[in-house]
Enzyme design. Structure first.
Site, PDB file in Angstrom:
ATOM      1  CG  ASP A 445      -2.276   0.630   0.953  1.00  0.00           C
ATOM      2  OD1 ASP A 445      -2.376   1.442   0.010  1.00  0.00           O
ATOM      3  OD2 ASP A 445      -3.230   0.321   1.688  1.00  0.00           O
ATOM      4  CG  ASP A 513      -9.545   2.316  -0.444  1.00  0.00           C
ATOM      5  OD1 ASP A 513      -8.994   1.231  -0.712  1.00  0.00           O
ATOM      6  OD2 ASP A 513      -8.970   3.222   0.193  1.00  0.00           O
TER       7      ASP A 513
END
Length: 690
Positions: A445, A513
């Protein structure tokens, strides 16, 4: 294939359906000749002898015709190359030689100690271009700009520009608009690819989904970037792009050093937007994505189920439920390491939290493997929390400007990965982590942008923008070589780092997301313009969608929406009912059956997600899969119908869901009426050639 004229000054690259040609004049002016349908070398030579028009002093005869415009001389377009030495700024090159190696063409130029090589390679119908700039005689050469390519389009009227724009949780949204005079610039100043734009553009004049010419360009770079599409005063169009957003400086080259740009790839297709997409997908599966012929497993990710509240026992409970519904890869997300009980601490300390995992990650990994699943973990190596052992030991390892506040976003700072000591630290930490437990998968990430991109004490601090990305690539390459059985996912708060560069080093990407099934239809529609389903991760999460919009949707709709890519589950399985778990098991089993077709098949966008019915089709050999989602339906509307594409018109196809046999062009009509049961519904149809 590369064909070369007898005089060695005209070159033709050819793919299965297209050609690309360029020519060097006696004055060493490198001109663009052709990009489009296939032509022969004789055709390229005929184009090369056409005289250039005359212009008044306020215009340049080279602008809009030059293959790779440099700064200096009679040019007014944006230069692809801008350099500065102690004596001067700009380039006045002379041609030195050309050479071929395999399918690569190299054109070499020189300018008083400066060496410039233009690289070309045709892969399928995709032209890959990049540039190498070397300092061979100066104390130093500053690269202000070194773009891999400038693309020149043929004379047309009414160009239309397609691009993918958005923001966090709303990435990859497709927009098309007429191109007007001047320059349209997209890019990122953020240090990573960004949620705001994907580094891709397409231009057409009258294309539809399946007909018409489309020109597309995609950049393979995971840092700051810029693509400019310019319609010049005479209406000619050029596309220039590369690493770095502006001309503030890329690198300072000492004598003997060189810089190789990322690849800027271009594609011409006469098959409309859908044909262009399928060509891009085939190119990426063949030449970009690692192990693209290997289907990606169904995964479970613990983030939305647990957030930071993680324990070994709790993860084991989720793992048992995940295995029971057929999940193949179990991923422990944020919260397993250091003092990571919230987003305020722990980043940089990549050792398991002793209170949560007293014996490290190996016992959980072994347990997950015993359940028949692979084991994965989440990391964010390029970041650090001020509240961490790493930052307390090395506060100088972050990007910062002396005398200025160190800006925290999400309570974290960006490590200066351009530093060799930071690179070595991360290598030792991550190599040790992957060696300490049987890890099969890493979700990598990147949760904040560059803000204070300074490097106190460095003679040329601007280089961190380029060298951070080059170090990231080197670290990923090194880890993949040392741990060949480990797969990697690129994530950046969702879709903030998706491009051909990072895709060449990762096995899949986290698209967004946003896991709401209707929102994802739009995101996935835009994503598919350039990237294939094989790399697009998509999750089924809880309803209502408490993370974003509170929308309620059926498990059926959530699964069908997510089955358009690499299927994952991210809901709190500990809270799912037995009925939901049983239904989920059926959907996972169904996905495994259609997975080869979805992940490796040719994709056809049958209906865009603009209200009403949305549908996408995949074709692999004699098998076809259709995923249809009904977003809204009004009483009295006729039943929807879909005409499928990409099938053999002489063959018969049987639909498993309806039992109907279709010949020729298949029209799904009755099946949709019975398979879709009302508002916010979805269905899967499988057809096989008989």
């Amino acid at each position: 294939m590369v064909d070369i004229a007898e005089n060695g000054r005209t070159w033709l690259l050819s793919g299965p359906n297209s050609s690309y040609a360029l020519h060097l004049t006696e004055a060493d002016e490198l001109l663009h000749l052709h990009w489009g349908p296939s032509i022969a070398l004789a055709d390229a030579e005929a184009l090369a002898v056409r005289p250039l028009p005359d212009y008044w002093p306020f215009e340049s005869v080279l602008d809009g015709r030059e293959e790779y415009p440099v700064e200096g001389g009679p040019r007014f377009v944006r230069p692809a190359l801008s350099v500065r030495t102690e004596e001067r700024r700009g380039t006045e090159w002379t041609f030195e030689a050309y050479e071929t190696e395999g399918d690569e063409l190299r054109l070499r130029f020189g300018d008083a100690g400066l060496a410039v090589t233009l690289h070309y390679r045709m892969r399928g119908d995709v032209v890959e271009r990049w540039v190498t700039v070397g300092n061979q005689g100066h104390a130093r050469v500053e690269l202000l700009r070194a773009d891999p390519a400038t693309w020149t389009l043929p004379d047309r009227e009414g160009w239309r520009l397609s691009q993918l724009h958005g923001r966090w949780a709303a990435e990859s949204l497709l927009t098309r608009a007429p191109l007007t005079h001047g320059e349209k610039v997209i890019g990122s100043r953020r240090g990573h690819t960004g949620h705001q734009h994907l580094p891709w553009v397409a231009l057409d004049t009258d294309a539809t989904e399946e007909r018409g010419e489309v020109y597309g360009c995609a950049l393979g770079w995971s840092g700051s970037w810029r693509i400019g599409v310019a319609q010049l005063p005479d209406a000619r169009v050029q596309i220039t792009g590369g690493a770095g957003y502006d001309d503030s400086g890329l690198l300072m080259l000492a004598e003997g050093e060189s810089y190789t740009s990322p690849v800027f790839a271009g594609l011409w297709s006469d098959g409309g937007f859908g044909g262009a997409s399928r060509a891009w997908h085939a190119y990426q599966r063949a030449y970009v994505i690692p192990d693209a012929d290997r289907d990606r497993p169904v995964l479970f990710n613990s983030w939305e189920a647990t957030n930071f509240d993680i324990s070994e026992e709790q993860q084991a409970t989720l793992a048992r439920r995940a295995a029971a519904i057929g999940v193949e890869l179990f991923v422990v997300d944020d919260g397993w390491f250091g003092a990571r009980t919230s987003d305020r601490a722990g980043l940089g300390d990549w050792t398991p939290n002793p209170d949560r995992f007293p014996n490290g990650l190996k016992p959980l990994a072994d347990y997950v493997h015993a359940l028949g699943m692979q084991f994965g973990i989440w990391v964010e190596p390029e970041m650090v929390n001020p509240d961490s052992d790493l930052y307390r030991a090395h506060p100088d390892w972050v990007q910062y400007q002396p005398g200025r506040k160190r800006t925290e976003l999400r309570n974290q700072l960006v490590l200066n990965l351009a530093r060799e000591d930071v690179q070595e630290y991360l290598w030792e930490q991550l190599d040790g982590l992957l060696s300490s437990a049987p890890v099969d998968y890493v979700k990598w990430d990147f949760n904040r942008c560059f803000t204070d991109a300074g490097w106190p004490g460095e003679a040329y601090p601007q280089r961190l923008w380029v060298d951070h990305v080059r170090a990231l690539y080197a670290l990923l390459d090194r880890l993949r070589a040392a741990h060949p059985g480990v797969a990697f996912e690129s994530c950046s708060g969702g879709g903030g780092r998706i491009d051909l560069g990072v895709m060449s080093r990762t096995d899949q990407v986290w698209t967004s997301d946003n896991t709401d099934p209707l929102d994802r239809l739009h995101i996935q529609h835009g994503f598919s313009q350039i990237h294939p389903a094989r790399i697009m991760a998509a999750w089924v999460t809880d309803s209502p969608n408490t993370q974003l919009n509170g929308r309620v949707s059926s498990l059926r709709l959530r699964f069908v929406s997510a089955m358009a890519g690499v299927l994952g589950v991210g809901g709190d399985l500990a809270e799912w009912t037995e009925e939901e778990l049983a239904e989920a098991k059926e959907w996972v089993e169904l996905y495994k059956g259609i997975r080869p077709v979805v992940q490796r098949g040719e994709q056809y966008r049958l209906r865009p997600p603009e209200g009403g019915l949305s549908a996408v089709q995949y074709v692999l050999g004699g098998e076809t899969v259709v995923l249809a989602c009904l977003q809204a339906q009004h009483y009295g509307e006729p039943a929807p119908a879909l005409r499928l594409r990409g099938l053999d018109p002489a063959a018969a196809y049987e639909c498993r869901e309806t039992g109907e046999v279709h010949r020729g062009a298949v029209l799904l009509h009755h099946g949709l009426r019975t398979g879709l049961r009302g508002d916010l519904d979805a269905a899967v149809f499988r057809l096989r050639r008989i």
